[in-house]
Design an enzyme around this catalytic site. Structure first.
Site, short mmCIF file in Angstrom:
data_model
loop_
_atom_site.label_atom_id
_atom_site.label_comp_id
_atom_site.label_asym_id
_atom_site.label_seq_id
_atom_site.Cartn_x
_atom_site.Cartn_y
_atom_site.Cartn_z
N GLN A 26 4.99 -17.13 10.00
CA GLN A 26 4.66 -18.28 10.84
C GLN A 26 5.65 -19.42 10.64
OE1 GLN A 26 -0.05 -18.60 10.52
NE2 GLN A 26 0.89 -17.55 8.80
N ASP B 145 1.01 -26.64 9.72
CA ASP B 145 -0.45 -26.80 9.60
C ASP B 145 -1.03 -27.77 10.63
OD1 ASP B 145 0.05 -25.25 7.40
OD2 ASP B 145 -0.32 -26.82 5.92
N THR C 93 5.07 -29.99 10.01
CA THR C 93 4.29 -29.01 9.26
C THR C 93 3.64 -28.04 10.23
OG1 THR C 93 2.27 -28.63 7.95
CG2 THR C 93 2.38 -30.72 9.11
O1 F6P Z 1 1.90 -26.43 4.35
C1 F6P Z 1 2.52 -25.35 4.94
C2 F6P Z 1 2.10 -24.07 4.28
O2 F6P Z 1 2.79 -23.03 4.93
C3 F6P Z 1 0.61 -23.82 4.23
O3 F6P Z 1 0.11 -23.37 5.44
C4 F6P Z 1 0.54 -22.82 3.10
O4 F6P Z 1 -0.73 -22.81 2.46
C5 F6P Z 1 1.58 -23.32 2.17
O5 F6P Z 1 2.51 -24.04 2.94
C6 F6P Z 1 2.32 -22.27 1.39
O6 F6P Z 1 3.13 -22.92 0.47
P1 F6P Z 1 4.31 -22.30 -0.34
O7 F6P Z 1 5.51 -22.27 0.56
O8 F6P Z 1 4.53 -23.25 -1.46
O9 F6P Z 1 3.91 -20.93 -0.76
#
Ligand code: F6P
Length: 342
Positions: A275, A127, A125
């Site tokens: 990112q 994050d 991840t």
């Molecule tokens: O968990 C990874 C992430 O990129 C977070 O940083 C972000 O809030 C989320 O996923 C975005 O999710 P999605 O791809 O469902 O829009």
């Protein structure tokens, strides 16, 4: 084991393909069939499952995204029941599965393991908020993207005498913002773990511009950051399939507040999915390979309910039970560096 599965779920992260490639190549070498489960857990239920061949994983170590595709799924939310997934895995004669994913995915992996199905996790991840591992696959690339953004935006911030705000991802943790804030010398680093008020931000910017006579500032804010008074509330938007608020937009709100309160020109650049889609940096490729190689050994060695993790320079195993449902937050000592050297 004669046949194992590999699945990528949750938000994609640079280095995911390197993980899939490692598992597949270990399988080729050991004579174990590696079944790719496509489109995450929902794909499993739709029989989007097939054996990975050498050509599937050739030339992918440097590619972002995931050849298995990914998705967010609420399959395991329903009463924490893993039986539907296990039935589907059994149908494909899959004897064990390697789950490459972040928080939600490792929580699901834990449920599978607790229900008796052999499973090993690989932390992936951007994050970097998974507990039990120092770093997760994808984080280093995401931080690199954010650092480069800070470096580049400095020129236009200075040219136009602006407060330039960069919004990073990270959900409820501010790892990307802190890492890039330190590396890129941000003047302010705002993350969910540390309280701030709009007044305190404006005071610091005012001092920098009026006392230290700087004509621009660089601010980095994590998408989940919120001021004490909750004027900047990133959680007011729509929700995802797991009923979690979709984040994004706090940087723009902050720019408006700074313009309103200080009269400085302020602009926000939201890095968003950039990112997640950059080519993985060396550290992520190597970390992905080491963790997945270890995960294969664990599964082939009859272990289950564990996640491969990085501890210092070593790869080791941590119980999924200790990982599931938790969030690794930025520590105070790390944030202090951003405060002093940002
Ligand atoms: O968990 C990874 C992430 O990129 C977070 O940083 C972000 O809030 C989320 O996923 C975005 O999710 P999605 O791809 O469902 O829009």
């Amino acid at each position: 084991m004669k046949r194992i599965g590999v699945i990528t779920s949750g938000g994609d992260a640079p280095g995911t393909n390197a993980c899939v490639r490692t598992v597949a190549r270990r399988g080729f070498a050991a004579g174990v069939e590696v079944m790719g489960i496509f489109d995450s857990w929902d794909g499993l239920l739709k029989d989007e499952v097939r054996k990975l061949e050498r050509h599937d994983v050739a030339g992918i170590v440097q590619r972002a995204g995931t050849i298995l595709r990914s998705a967010r799924s609420n399959l395991f939310l329903k009463d924490g029941d893993a039986s539907v997934a296990i039935a589907a895995l059994n149908k494909h004669q899959i004897e064990g599965v390697i789950v490459i994913g972040g928080n939600g995915s490792q929580t699901a992996a834990n449920l599978l393991a607790k229900s008796g199905f052999p499973v090993i996790g690989v932390p992936k991840t951007i994050d970097n908020d998974l507990v039990g591992t120092d770093f997760s696959v994808g984080f280093f690339t995401a931080a690199e993207v954010a650092t480069q953004a800070l470096d580049n935006l400095r020129a236009t911030a200075e040219a136009h005498s602006r407060v330039m705000i960069v919004e990073t991802m990270g959900r409820d943790s501010g790892w990307i913002a802190v890492e890039a804030g330190i590396a890129g010398g941000a003047d302010l680093v705002l993350i969910p773990e540390h309280e701030f008020t709009l007044d305190s931000i404006c005071d610091r910017l005012h001092t920098r511009h009026e006392v230290h006579k700087r004509n621009y500032s660089i601010v980095i804010i994590a998408e989940g950051a919120m001021d004490v008074q909750k004027k900047l509330d990133p959680r007011r938007g729509t929700k995802d399939v797991n009923a979690r608020p979709r984040l994004g937009g706090v940087g723009t709100m902050l720019a408006l507040e700074i313009e309103r309160k200080l009269g400085y020109n302020a602009r926000c650049t939201t890095l968003g999915y950039l990112q997640r889609c950059a080519a993985p940096v060396t550290t992520d490729r190597v970390l992905a390979t080491r963790l997945s190689d270890y995960a294969f050994d664990l599964l082939a060695g009859g272990k289950s309910g564990l996640m491969a993790s990085l501890a210092g320079r070593d790869i080791e195993a941590v119980p999924l039970e200790q990982v599931a449902g938790k969030t690794k937050l930025v520590t105070d000592d790390y944030f202090r560096l951003a405060e002093i050297f940002g």
